[in-house]
Design a protein around this motif. Sequence first.
Motif, PDB file in Angstrom:
ATOM      1  N   GLU A  13      88.500  86.572   2.134  1.00  0.00           N
ATOM      2  CA  GLU A  13      88.752  87.852   1.456  1.00  0.00           C
ATOM      3  C   GLU A  13      90.129  87.855   0.791  1.00  0.00           C
ATOM      4  O   GLU A  13      90.309  88.453  -0.263  1.00  0.00           O
TER       5      GLU A  13
ATOM      6  N   GLY B 203      85.446  84.640  12.283  1.00  0.00           N
ATOM      7  CA  GLY B 203      86.037  85.905  11.801  1.00  0.00           C
ATOM      8  C   GLY B 203      87.291  85.653  10.968  1.00  0.00           C
ATOM      9  O   GLY B 203      87.471  86.262   9.904  1.00  0.00           O
TER      10      GLY B 203
ATOM     11  N   ASP C 239      82.936  82.065  16.882  1.00  0.00           N
ATOM     12  CA  ASP C 239      83.198  83.505  16.849  1.00  0.00           C
ATOM     13  C   ASP C 239      84.593  83.773  16.276  1.00  0.00           C
ATOM     14  O   ASP C 239      84.733  84.309  15.185  1.00  0.00           O
TER      15      ASP C 239
ATOM     16  N   THR D 221      71.654  90.088  15.134  1.00  0.00           N
ATOM     17  CA  THR D 221      72.423  89.452  16.206  1.00  0.00           C
ATOM     18  C   THR D 221      71.453  89.116  17.331  1.00  0.00           C
ATOM     19  O   THR D 221      70.998  90.015  18.058  1.00  0.00           O
TER      20      THR D 221
ATOM     21  N   ALA E 146      77.907  89.595   7.163  1.00  0.00           N
ATOM     22  CA  ALA E 146      77.523  90.863   6.515  1.00  0.00           C
ATOM     23  C   ALA E 146      78.622  91.299   5.536  1.00  0.00           C
ATOM     24  O   ALA E 146      78.333  91.752   4.422  1.00  0.00           O
ATOM     25  N   ARG E 147      79.873  91.135   5.964  1.00  0.00           N
ATOM     26  CA  ARG E 147      81.020  91.533   5.135  1.00  0.00           C
ATOM     27  C   ARG E 147      81.108  90.687   3.866  1.00  0.00           C
ATOM     28  O   ARG E 147      81.303  91.200   2.776  1.00  0.00           O
TER      29      ARG E 147
ATOM     30  N   ASP F  36      88.306  86.537   6.970  1.00  0.00           N
ATOM     31  CA  ASP F  36      89.554  87.200   6.543  1.00  0.00           C
ATOM     32  C   ASP F  36      90.234  86.379   5.447  1.00  0.00           C
ATOM     33  O   ASP F  36      90.678  86.924   4.429  1.00  0.00           O
TER      34      ASP F  36
ATOM     35  N   PRO G 119      78.779  87.739  17.631  1.00  0.00           N
ATOM     36  CA  PRO G 119      79.022  89.009  16.937  1.00  0.00           C
ATOM     37  C   PRO G 119      80.026  88.912  15.781  1.00  0.00           C
ATOM     38  O   PRO G 119      79.788  89.469  14.702  1.00  0.00           O
ATOM     39  N   ALA G 120      81.144  88.174  15.974  1.00  0.00           N
ATOM     40  CA  ALA G 120      82.139  88.118  14.886  1.00  0.00           C
ATOM     41  C   ALA G 120      81.577  87.378  13.676  1.00  0.00           C
ATOM     42  O   ALA G 120      81.861  87.739  12.527  1.00  0.00           O
TER      43      ALA G 120
ATOM     44  N   CYS H 245      78.417  87.335  12.817  1.00  0.00           N
ATOM     45  CA  CYS H 245      77.470  88.276  12.185  1.00  0.00           C
ATOM     46  C   CYS H 245      78.220  89.265  11.297  1.00  0.00           C
ATOM     47  O   CYS H 245      77.824  89.520  10.145  1.00  0.00           O
ATOM     48  N   ARG H 246      79.310  89.822  11.847  1.00  0.00           N
ATOM     49  CA  ARG H 246      80.085  90.796  11.060  1.00  0.00           C
ATOM     50  C   ARG H 246      80.646  90.126   9.808  1.00  0.00           C
ATOM     51  O   ARG H 246      80.614  90.693   8.722  1.00  0.00           O
ATOM     52  N   ALA H 247      81.129  88.869   9.973  1.00  0.00           N
ATOM     53  CA  ALA H 247      81.721  88.143   8.845  1.00  0.00           C
ATOM     54  C   ALA H 247      80.676  87.911   7.755  1.00  0.00           C
ATOM     55  O   ALA H 247      80.942  88.116   6.570  1.00  0.00           O
TER      56      ALA H 247
END
Length: 342
Positions: free
Chosen positions: A22, A15, A11, A103, A94-95, A19, A87-88, A90-92
Amino acid sequence: MTASAMVAEFDDVAGWTADAIERLGERYAIPAACRGSANPTALAWLAEACELKPGSVLLDVGAGVGGPAAWAAERFGVRPILLEPMPAACRAAARLFGLPVVTADGARIPLRAGSIDAAWCLGVLDTVRDKAAVLREIHRVLPPGAPLGLLVIVARDPRVPGPEGNLFPTRRALAGLLDAAGFEVVEQTDRPGDAPLSWTRRVERVAAAVAGRHRADRAHALAARQSETFTRLFASGQISVRLVHATRRPAGRPSERSAHGGPMSTPTGDEFEIEFEAEVEAELELAKASDPARVAAQPVSEWLFDPAEAEAEEVELRNLLGAAEELESGFRSWGHGPGEGA
Ligand SMILES: C[S@@+](CC[C@H](N)C(=O)[O-])C[C@H]1O[C@@H](n2cnc3c(N)ncnc32)[C@H](O)[C@@H]1O
């Protein structure tokens, strides 16, 4: 999966990895977002074995930050669906890749029965306590005959102390789990091959960027400790990567394993002898890789296994290999070799 080191790794660090990617640029995304020992060689083996087709739906169970699924979309034109409980992560995913992410836990996949074309599950089973439940769910969402690609970290010995939260199956246990869940193993390999430098350099650059910002963080220290333990276990030959291509057995068809009463698909005649020899050879490779002489030179507190025992095991395996080779050549000279009729 609640162990704090695993939450840190899957997690928090997931994340931070997004970062760093990116900041560094898109070309770092796929290599750094493959976080389950997969590299392009292993992914290509799985994709070719599963005969992934453009436009087909590939469910990646325990997809992490999405590197393998994004690779399959880019190289094979599949339409991936990512399933991941953290969750982190999943967000990563998608981003970074703009792919659809669910999730959820692999033991409760919120998809209809038979609704996908193929599934992957890479570096996940060893982190899951109820492996059978995850495999049963993957079986449910695949139609009969559909492919499953697995990357599993397997242990030579079921007692090997894994990094926190990891429970490595042995190769035999994995075969049993797949069979019981309703899968037929088509092909498997223990030699996925190394990643090229172009890939590992990008992975290392991202890892260095993450460390640069988060070295002082407790989650970073926990994840780093997990990773060091993995490195030592791989180096000592206690664990290894196994790639598996399996297919979903139609409901009601008995497994060949249970039909023949043996450990693999066709454990009779010359194939049994060849398979046995290959198994012993693979065990011997792992035993040699464990390098007992090097371990013996280290302080006892550093030992992951007893080097004297490992040396004795290597001798035993060499003897066994000799016997297996004799068994096979004897079988062939009795007129049972391939093409000679039974
Ligand atoms: C070593 S990572 C591999 C990630 C990804 N498959 C890859 O190869 O990059 C293991 C992943 O399995 C996920 N995982 C752990 N338990 C799970 C479960 N019960 N169901 C689905 N995924 C799970 C973790 O959150 C983590 O993202």
